[in-house]
Design a protein around this motif. Sequence first.
Motif, mmCIF file in Angstrom:
data_model
loop_
_atom_site.group_PDB
_atom_site.id
_atom_site.type_symbol
_atom_site.label_atom_id
_atom_site.label_comp_id
_atom_site.label_asym_id
_atom_site.label_seq_id
_atom_site.Cartn_x
_atom_site.Cartn_y
_atom_site.Cartn_z
ATOM 1 N N GLN A 351 -12.307 22.546 58.210
ATOM 2 C CA GLN A 351 -12.719 22.310 56.828
ATOM 3 C C GLN A 351 -14.230 22.384 56.648
ATOM 4 N N ALA A 352 -14.983 22.496 57.726
ATOM 5 C CA ALA A 352 -16.443 22.473 57.613
ATOM 6 C C ALA A 352 -16.964 23.650 56.804
ATOM 7 N N ALA A 353 -16.390 24.846 56.999
ATOM 8 C CA ALA A 353 -16.858 26.018 56.256
ATOM 9 C C ALA A 353 -16.633 25.839 54.760
ATOM 10 N N VAL A 354 -15.508 25.240 54.374
ATOM 11 C CA VAL A 354 -15.224 25.016 52.954
ATOM 12 C C VAL A 354 -16.198 24.003 52.371
ATOM 13 N N GLN A 355 -16.472 22.922 53.103
ATOM 14 C CA GLN A 355 -17.405 21.913 52.613
ATOM 15 C C GLN A 355 -18.813 22.469 52.459
ATOM 16 N N LEU A 356 -19.246 23.275 53.417
ATOM 17 C CA LEU A 356 -20.572 23.874 53.315
ATOM 18 C C LEU A 356 -20.663 24.804 52.118
ATOM 19 N N THR A 357 -19.635 25.605 51.920
ATOM 20 C CA THR A 357 -19.645 26.546 50.800
ATOM 21 C C THR A 357 -19.729 25.810 49.470
ATOM 22 N N ARG A 358 -18.934 24.762 49.311
ATOM 23 C CA ARG A 358 -18.964 24.016 48.053
ATOM 24 C C ARG A 358 -20.304 23.312 47.853
ATOM 25 N N THR A 359 -20.902 22.813 48.930
ATOM 26 C CA THR A 359 -22.196 22.143 48.797
ATOM 27 C C THR A 359 -23.274 23.125 48.363
ATOM 28 N N TRP A 360 -23.323 24.282 48.986
ATOM 29 C CA TRP A 360 -24.338 25.266 48.628
ATOM 30 C C TRP A 360 -24.141 25.796 47.208
ATOM 31 N N ARG A 361 -22.900 26.001 46.825
ATOM 32 C CA ARG A 361 -22.655 26.488 45.466
ATOM 33 C C ARG A 361 -23.047 25.438 44.427
ATOM 34 N N SER A 362 -22.843 24.164 44.757
ATOM 35 C CA SER A 362 -23.263 23.118 43.815
ATOM 36 C C SER A 362 -24.780 23.045 43.670
ATOM 37 N N LEU A 363 -25.508 23.518 44.674
ATOM 38 C CA LEU A 363 -26.964 23.537 44.621
ATOM 39 C C LEU A 363 -27.512 24.833 44.034
ATOM 40 N N GLY A 364 -26.628 25.724 43.615
ATOM 41 C CA GLY A 364 -27.064 26.967 43.000
ATOM 42 C C GLY A 364 -27.190 28.144 43.935
ATOM 43 N N HIS A 365 -26.706 28.038 45.162
ATOM 44 C CA HIS A 365 -26.774 29.147 46.109
ATOM 45 C C HIS A 365 -25.452 29.921 46.079
ATOM 46 N N PRO A 366 -25.460 31.178 45.694
ATOM 47 C CA PRO A 366 -24.233 31.968 45.826
ATOM 48 C C PRO A 366 -23.894 32.191 47.292
ATOM 49 N N VAL A 367 -22.605 32.174 47.614
ATOM 50 C CA VAL A 367 -22.137 32.259 48.999
ATOM 51 C C VAL A 367 -21.153 33.412 49.116
ATOM 52 N N ILE A 368 -21.310 34.202 50.169
ATOM 53 C CA ILE A 368 -20.352 35.251 50.534
ATOM 54 C C ILE A 368 -19.831 34.911 51.923
ATOM 55 N N LEU A 369 -18.526 34.747 52.048
ATOM 56 C CA LEU A 369 -17.908 34.378 53.316
ATOM 57 C C LEU A 369 -17.469 35.635 54.052
ATOM 58 N N ILE A 370 -17.929 35.784 55.283
ATOM 59 C CA ILE A 370 -17.512 36.876 56.160
ATOM 60 C C ILE A 370 -16.526 36.308 57.166
ATOM 61 N N ASP A 371 -15.269 36.704 57.049
ATOM 62 C CA ASP A 371 -14.211 36.207 57.921
ATOM 63 C C ASP A 371 -14.285 36.948 59.253
ATOM 64 N N THR A 372 -14.569 36.222 60.336
ATOM 65 C CA THR A 372 -14.766 36.832 61.651
ATOM 66 C C THR A 372 -13.663 36.495 62.647
ATOM 67 N N LEU A 373 -12.530 36.001 62.204
ATOM 68 C CA LEU A 373 -11.440 35.711 63.135
ATOM 69 C C LEU A 373 -10.786 37.020 63.570
ATOM 70 N N PRO A 374 -10.692 37.289 64.890
ATOM 71 C CA PRO A 374 -10.042 38.535 65.334
ATOM 72 C C PRO A 374 -8.560 38.544 64.980
ATOM 73 N N ASP A 375 -7.973 39.729 65.028
ATOM 74 C CA ASP A 375 -6.538 39.863 64.828
ATOM 75 C C ASP A 375 -5.816 39.270 66.038
ATOM 76 N N VAL A 376 -5.124 38.187 65.824
ATOM 77 C CA VAL A 376 -4.472 37.462 66.918
ATOM 78 C C VAL A 376 -3.196 38.189 67.317
ATOM 79 N N ARG A 377 -3.023 38.369 68.620
ATOM 80 C CA ARG A 377 -1.804 39.001 69.129
ATOM 81 C C ARG A 377 -0.620 38.042 69.055
ATOM 82 N N PRO A 378 0.590 38.582 69.008
ATOM 83 C CA PRO A 378 1.769 37.703 68.942
ATOM 84 C C PRO A 378 1.835 36.772 70.146
ATOM 85 N N VAL A 379 2.256 35.540 69.875
ATOM 86 C CA VAL A 379 2.344 34.506 70.906
ATOM 87 C C VAL A 379 3.792 34.363 71.329
ATOM 88 N N THR A 380 4.032 34.361 72.642
ATOM 89 C CA THR A 380 5.392 34.273 73.169
ATOM 90 C C THR A 380 5.798 32.846 73.518
#
Length: 438
Positions: A351-380
């Motif tokens: 939840q830290a990324a969401v909290q940071l984004t909301r805090t910065w937006r409330s202070l007037g900073h526009p935020v662009i989120l770059i999702d860097t999670l790799p494509d996870v392979r199927p888990v057996t």
Amino acid sequence: MTPRPSGMRGRLPVPQTWRPVGLDAAAIAGVVLFGIALASGRPDVALLGVPALLAAVFSRTRPPSEPLSVAEEPSVPEAAGSIESTIRVTGGEIALVRAAAAGHRQVSFVAAVPAGGERRLRLRLASVRTGLQETAIADVRGHDGIWENDLRSVGGSGRLVLPSSLRLGRVPVPRRLRGLTGLRPSRRFGDGSELRDVHPFAPGDRLKRIDWRTTARRSPNLDTLYVRRSFADAEAVVMLVVDSRDDVGPEVRSWRGFSEQRVDEPTSLDLARHAAASVARALVETGDRVGLVDLGLDARPLPPASGRRHLRRVLHGLALARPVGQPHPTVRPPQLPADALVYLFSTVLDQAAVQLTRTWRSLGHPVILIDTLPDVRPVTEPHLALAWRVVRMERQVRLDELTREGVPIVRWAGPARSDAAAKLDALARAAARQRDWR
């Protein structure tokens, strides 16, 4: 001075690290062949034992004079794609080398060493990983005739691999520009390249701004002078915020250290470095100012600046970003310059990324989120599959919340990375239209 031993008069003792190989076997073979020759009366058999006996005798008296020396050259930062190192070998006639590294197959080869010189062996590891990496470990054994040296191991040193970048077109910048210089036209009057209007001369206007052609057309008697007014050129301020608190790969088993991450697959932090380097390069080339914040380190942020030298500092800071200890459940929002746009590079696994984004937006900073999670392979494994399903659902809920709040999300992994440049360009054009209206 220390007196020399009686048997070493006339020359200094040379420390020897060489030892003969197979001399006992050669001596035994020579003695056996001579015994057989005496017993059978065969002088030709005795001749076969002469080379073995001579090798055993002369090898004791003529060892190599130069000891074996193996060293690795100091490391320097290098670009992504490979991890190179150079091994210097001196002494002996040949060197038996065995090179190995985690995630790579072991390689063995023989290299000739010039007499009285050195042999430089270049080792290269193909890898898509960036940041602090280790070079190959080389086990070297020198040979000089029947003499050999003890095994020497070098390598395994840290090498800082700088991230590569993808050439982007236009990238989003803040609506409000700052500074008195730059390449972007702002909405205020000043010296710039974009024409605003032609206006009668007023106190405070500069004489070099007089448009004599317009003045001659509108006021032939020169009763009124007309000047060309333009929009001032300015620069954008952008902060790159890298969430380096965790570094995960496509294999879920490697998230808790149960298995090693492959060298041919980028992790989330590798993708974040690549994305941040691409955005920084696009901004620096247009004269904008870029800063860097690492959420995993309690260090001062890299202040915004421009220029090629500053881009090098940004790449160096990205390469040093890495997880330190266990990820913190909450992160204190770092202070950012006013009117700065924020690029947040995160996996959104908590939840830290969401909290940071909301805090910065409330202070007037526009935020662009770059999702860097790799494509996870199927888990057996059933337990891992259940855990990943819960984590994936929670992560998707966070992404949906940010989307509903108007936060642009750009995927930077797998096939979606090829569309990231087009999406950033579309966001930049939309922001430019809104800035023009304002």
